[in-house]
Design an enzyme around this catalytic site. Structure first.
Site, PDB file in Angstrom:
ATOM      1  N   LYS A  62      -8.838 -10.534  -3.510  1.00 36.41           N
ATOM      2  CA  LYS A  62      -8.093 -10.341  -4.558  1.00 36.41           C
ATOM      3  C   LYS A  62      -7.670 -11.379  -5.285  1.00 36.41           C
ATOM      4  O   LYS A  62      -6.730 -11.144  -6.173  1.00 36.41           O
ATOM      5  CB  LYS A  62      -6.770  -9.423  -3.970  1.00 36.41           C
ATOM      6  CG  LYS A  62      -7.051  -8.403  -2.977  1.00 36.41           C
ATOM      7  CD  LYS A  62      -5.667  -7.550  -2.689  1.00 36.41           C
ATOM      8  CE  LYS A  62      -5.863  -6.710  -1.343  1.00 36.41           C
ATOM      9  NZ  LYS A  62      -4.502  -6.511  -0.993  1.00 36.41           N
ATOM     10  N   ARG A 269       4.903   0.598   4.567  1.00 36.13           N
ATOM     11  CA  ARG A 269       4.343   0.827   3.309  1.00 36.13           C
ATOM     12  C   ARG A 269       4.134   2.415   3.270  1.00 36.13           C
ATOM     13  O   ARG A 269       3.766   2.855   4.220  1.00 36.13           O
ATOM     14  CB  ARG A 269       3.222   0.086   3.141  1.00 36.13           C
ATOM     15  CG  ARG A 269       3.269  -0.935   2.443  1.00 36.13           C
ATOM     16  CD  ARG A 269       2.566  -2.299   3.125  1.00 36.13           C
ATOM     17  NE  ARG A 269       2.729  -3.559   2.495  1.00 36.13           N
ATOM     18  CZ  ARG A 269       3.742  -4.471   2.538  1.00 36.13           C
ATOM     19  NH1 ARG A 269       4.717  -4.126   3.419  1.00 36.13           N
ATOM     20  NH2 ARG A 269       3.769  -5.360   1.892  1.00 36.13           N
TER      21      ARG A 269
END
Length: 283
Positions: A62, A269
DNA sequence: CATATGTCCTGAGAGC
DNA sequence: TGCTCTCAGGACATAT
């Protein structure tokens, strides 16, 4: 939240205007913000990069990487809200770093913009860069890994498969949004212990990963409701319109149309899935 | 060693 | 209306 498709979109967006250019200046911009993490300091960053050519622009997991002809490499981690821009920022006060290039072309600068300021910009030596990309900190890239890569990695942890997919040391590039999308396409319950996956199930996740990530890249990534992610021209991505489950709690499952998508929390999450299409025990 | 939790940060939205 | 509170999550640090 830039994950693999968004970062790939940034790389493809800036590459034609950055590769081969000579760096004329690197500077900190924006105003009222706390400075973002820079390594090393701006001065040595500028000393080592000004006058250098950008040999290549690429993506590692990323991160956006701008490799210089000296062997040093800028490594930019957008994290939650960072963006690479060629012009026209969403707002000027959250601009963080500008690279200015010699010569006059359509775009002569590239910026790192970051609203929350959790992102980082580092200039690594060739040795430091090699450690990052090959030092065991990152698993195989989610876009190019083999089915065997994924089977082996999943077999090595008892954590829930959704949580395992987020671990960059196992597989690099998947974040919270695409993990839910991938598991829905693969029809795997997110709470299944990764090591309990059968080989066909792991292979379905592998195939779904390729499918979802490539489709998301084609649509230039996902711009969520907060509008944070934008492409290098400050335009919305388009993949949010194709999301099957992410942020779609209580909406009908796009596959079975019978069950409603539900939201659970794993490792602090959000996870979204269809309790019918992604049953733990299949028959 | 593997796994779990806390931390950073800002803006949006809820609730009073 | 305007304040305070909670939440979002990528990567890293620290705890169990």
């Amino acid at each position: 939240m830039p994950e693999l498709p968004e970062v790939e979109t940034m790389v493809r967006g800036i590459r034609p205007f950055v590769e081969g250019r000579t760096i004329a200046a690197v500077r900190v911009c924006g105003c009222r913000c706390r400075p973002i993490t820079l390594f090393p300091g701006l001065k040595s960053m500028a000393r080592r990069s000004v006058g250098r050519h950008v040999a290549a622009v690429r993506r590692i997991a990323k991160r956006v990487v701008m490799e210089l002809d000296s062997g040093d490499a800028f490594v930019i981690e957008p994290r939650m809200t960072g963006l690479m821009l060629l012009h026209d920022p969403p707002d000027p006060e959250h601009l963080r770093i500008e690279w200015r290039f010699a010569g006059r072309r359509e775009f002569n600068s590239v910026w790192f913009w970051d609203r929350r300021g959790l992102g980082t910009v580092r200039l690594l030596t060739a040795v430091e860069f090699a450690e990052l990309s090959g030092g065991g900190l990152l698993g195989p890239d989610a876009l190019t890994m083999t089915a065997n890569d994924l089977r082996e990695r999943m077999a090595a942890t008892r954590r829930p498969v959704k949580v395992a997919l987020l671990d960059q040391r196992l597989v690099a590039g998947i974040g919270n949004l695409y993990a839910s999308e991938i598991l829905h396409v693969a029809r795997i319950h997110p709470a299944v212990p990764a090591a309990r996956l059968t080989a066909p199930q792991a292979d379905r996740i592998h195939a779904a990963t390729r499918l979802v990530l490539e489709d998301a890249i084609r649509h230039e990534g996902s711009t969520l409701g907060d509008g944070t992610y934008r492409n290098v021209l400050n335009q919305n991505g388009g993949y949010q319109n194709s999301h099957r489950v992410y942020d779609r709690a209580d909406e009908p499952c796009p596959t079975c149309r019978r069950a409603k998508v539900i939201r659970i929390v794993q490792a602090q999450r959000s996870t979204f899935f269809c309790p019918v299409c992604q049953r733990k025990r299949q028959h």
